[in-house]
Scaffold this motif. Structure first.
Motif, PDB file in Angstrom:
ATOM      1  N   LYS A  90       0.865  -1.180   0.000  1.00 31.07           N
ATOM      2  CA  LYS A  90       0.000   0.000   0.000  1.00 31.07           C
ATOM      3  C   LYS A  90       0.904   1.233   0.000  1.00 31.07           C
ATOM      4  CE  LYS A  90      -2.220   1.502   3.821  1.00 31.07           C
ATOM      5  NZ  LYS A  90      -3.161   1.549   4.941  1.00 31.07           N
ATOM      6  N   ASP A 139      -3.205   2.575  12.060  1.00 25.20           N
ATOM      7  CA  ASP A 139      -2.045   2.339  11.189  1.00 25.20           C
ATOM      8  C   ASP A 139      -0.757   2.738  11.903  1.00 25.20           C
ATOM      9  OD1 ASP A 139      -3.616   1.531   8.916  1.00 25.20           O
ATOM     10  OD2 ASP A 139      -4.022   3.665   8.515  1.00 25.20           O
ATOM     11  N   GLU A 191       0.102   0.192  14.622  1.00 23.19           N
ATOM     12  CA  GLU A 191       0.637  -1.034  14.017  1.00 23.19           C
ATOM     13  C   GLU A 191       2.073  -0.824  13.525  1.00 23.19           C
ATOM     14  OE1 GLU A 191      -0.962  -4.440  10.936  1.00 23.19           O
ATOM     15  OE2 GLU A 191      -1.468  -2.353  10.483  1.00 23.19           O
ATOM     16  N   PHE A 231       5.646  -2.548  14.730  1.00 25.23           N
ATOM     17  CA  PHE A 231       6.534  -3.111  13.714  1.00 25.23           C
ATOM     18  C   PHE A 231       7.959  -2.563  13.867  1.00 25.23           C
ATOM     19  CE2 PHE A 231       8.488  -2.102   9.575  1.00 25.23           C
ATOM     20  CZ  PHE A 231       8.768  -3.378   9.117  1.00 25.23           C
ATOM     21  N   ILE A 290       4.060   0.487   2.392  1.00 30.46           N
ATOM     22  CA  ILE A 290       3.905  -0.477   3.478  1.00 30.46           C
ATOM     23  C   ILE A 290       3.480  -1.809   2.861  1.00 30.46           C
ATOM     24  CG2 ILE A 290       2.799  -0.981   5.689  1.00 30.46           C
ATOM     25  CD1 ILE A 290       2.001   2.078   5.720  1.00 30.46           C
ATOM     26  N   TYR A 299       2.273  -5.682   3.440  1.00 29.70           N
ATOM     27  CA  TYR A 299       1.545  -6.490   4.419  1.00 29.70           C
ATOM     28  C   TYR A 299       1.529  -7.948   3.968  1.00 29.70           C
ATOM     29  CZ  TYR A 299      -0.438  -2.031   5.999  1.00 29.70           C
ATOM     30  OH  TYR A 299      -0.613  -0.750   6.468  1.00 29.70           O
ATOM     31  N   ASP A 300       1.491  -8.839   4.938  1.00 35.71           N
ATOM     32  CA  ASP A 300       1.203 -10.237   4.663  1.00 35.71           C
ATOM     33  C   ASP A 300       0.217 -10.706   5.735  1.00 35.71           C
ATOM     34  OD1 ASP A 300       2.717 -10.767   6.963  1.00 35.71           O
ATOM     35  OD2 ASP A 300       4.352 -11.729   5.886  1.00 35.71           O
ATOM     36  N   SER A 301       0.011 -11.993   5.840  1.00 38.51           N
ATOM     37  CA  SER A 301      -0.991 -12.499   6.787  1.00 38.51           C
ATOM     38  C   SER A 301      -0.623 -12.221   8.245  1.00 38.51           C
ATOM     39  CB  SER A 301      -1.191 -14.005   6.575  1.00 38.51           C
ATOM     40  OG  SER A 301       0.034 -14.685   6.771  1.00 38.51           O
ATOM     41  N   GLY A 327       0.607  -9.224   9.273  1.00 36.27           N
ATOM     42  CA  GLY A 327       0.607  -7.780   9.497  1.00 36.27           C
ATOM     43  C   GLY A 327       1.626  -7.068   8.627  1.00 36.27           C
ATOM     44  N   VAL A 328       2.258  -6.016   9.189  1.00 32.26           N
ATOM     45  CA  VAL A 328       3.247  -5.248   8.435  1.00 32.26           C
ATOM     46  C   VAL A 328       4.469  -6.122   8.196  1.00 32.26           C
ATOM     47  CG1 VAL A 328       4.746  -3.208   8.423  1.00 32.26           C
ATOM     48  CG2 VAL A 328       2.440  -3.049   9.378  1.00 32.26           C
ATOM     49  N   HIS A 367       8.549  -1.748   5.270  1.00 36.67           N
ATOM     50  CA  HIS A 367       8.166  -0.338   5.234  1.00 36.67           C
ATOM     51  C   HIS A 367       9.298   0.491   4.649  1.00 36.67           C
ATOM     52  CE1 HIS A 367       7.857   3.779   6.809  1.00 36.67           C
ATOM     53  NE2 HIS A 367       6.557   3.568   6.878  1.00 36.67           N
ATOM     54  N   ARG A 421      10.475  -7.013   8.487  1.00 31.02           N
ATOM     55  CA  ARG A 421      10.254  -7.898   9.627  1.00 31.02           C
ATOM     56  C   ARG A 421      11.367  -8.952   9.653  1.00 31.02           C
ATOM     57  NH1 ARG A 421       4.868  -9.652   8.839  1.00 31.02           N
ATOM     58  NH2 ARG A 421       5.710 -11.638   8.164  1.00 31.02           N
TER      59      ARG A 421
END
Length: 191
Positions: A3, A14, A17, A21, A53, A55-57, A59-60, A63, A89
């Protein structure tokens, strides 16, 4: 999914979250690196105006922030889109910066800036150079970068100078148009 969001499009949830992260992502590199991310503060120095940003299952996932500004390269004013607030991550390391930059390129081109600029730790040199082989990205070393501290403090000078790797992404001009020099004045806090 990725996104691209302007800063004013983000909701409080947001920011919360993203704060979590960044604390989890930057914390393992040193407690000090996670300190700016408290409460709902999802930025460390300068606040980005645009964010990519991923995302996967869980969360973030990754970035990257962007902020248009003028920098000075050995006294020459230059409009850039500064890239910063890189984060991936920990379970996805090796997939982040390169993919984030690729997703940002069309948006950066729409901003009408000639270059994107950022700084990274020397430990990321091989990773960045590997990505740079397949893009319009150049890695510069031996350049000192002066930035203001995010907050004026009585116990510290208002600026700091660091020897970081400088990355330059050509957007509307060629690398031959980047001013030569070994000192960059950021004219504000690092993104």
């Amino acid at each position: 999914r990725v996104k691209i969001s302007w800063e004013n499009e983000l909701q409080l949830g947001d920011h919360v979250e993203l704060t979590e992260f960044f604390r989890k992502t930057y914390g393992p590199t040193g407690v000090f690196n996670a300190q700016p991310f408290e409460g709902s503060r999802s930025w460390a120095g300068a606040r980005p105006e645009l964010r990519a940003i991923a995302y996967d299952s869980n969360g973030v996932a990754a970035h990257m922030g962007c902020l248009r500004r003028f920098i000075k390269v050995d006294g020459v004013d230059l409009l850039v889109a500064e890239l910063g607030l890189y984060g991936v991550r920990p379970d996805l390391e090796g997939l982040g910066i390169a993919h984030s930059i690729r997703f940002m390129i069309p948006t950066l081109q729409e901003l009408g800036v000639p270059f994107a600029f950022g700084t990274v730790r020397h430990a990321l040199q091989k990773h960045i150079e590997r990505f740079g082989r397949h893009s319009q990205l150049t890695v510069l070393s031996g350049i000192r970068v002066r930035s203001t501290l995010p907050d004026a403090r009585l116990d510290k000078p208002p600026t700091r100078i660091e020897d970081a790797l400088v990355i330059v992404l050509t957007l509307a001009r060629s690398m031959s148009d980047w001013p030569t020099g070994n000192f960059i004045d950021r004219n504000g806090p690092e993104l």
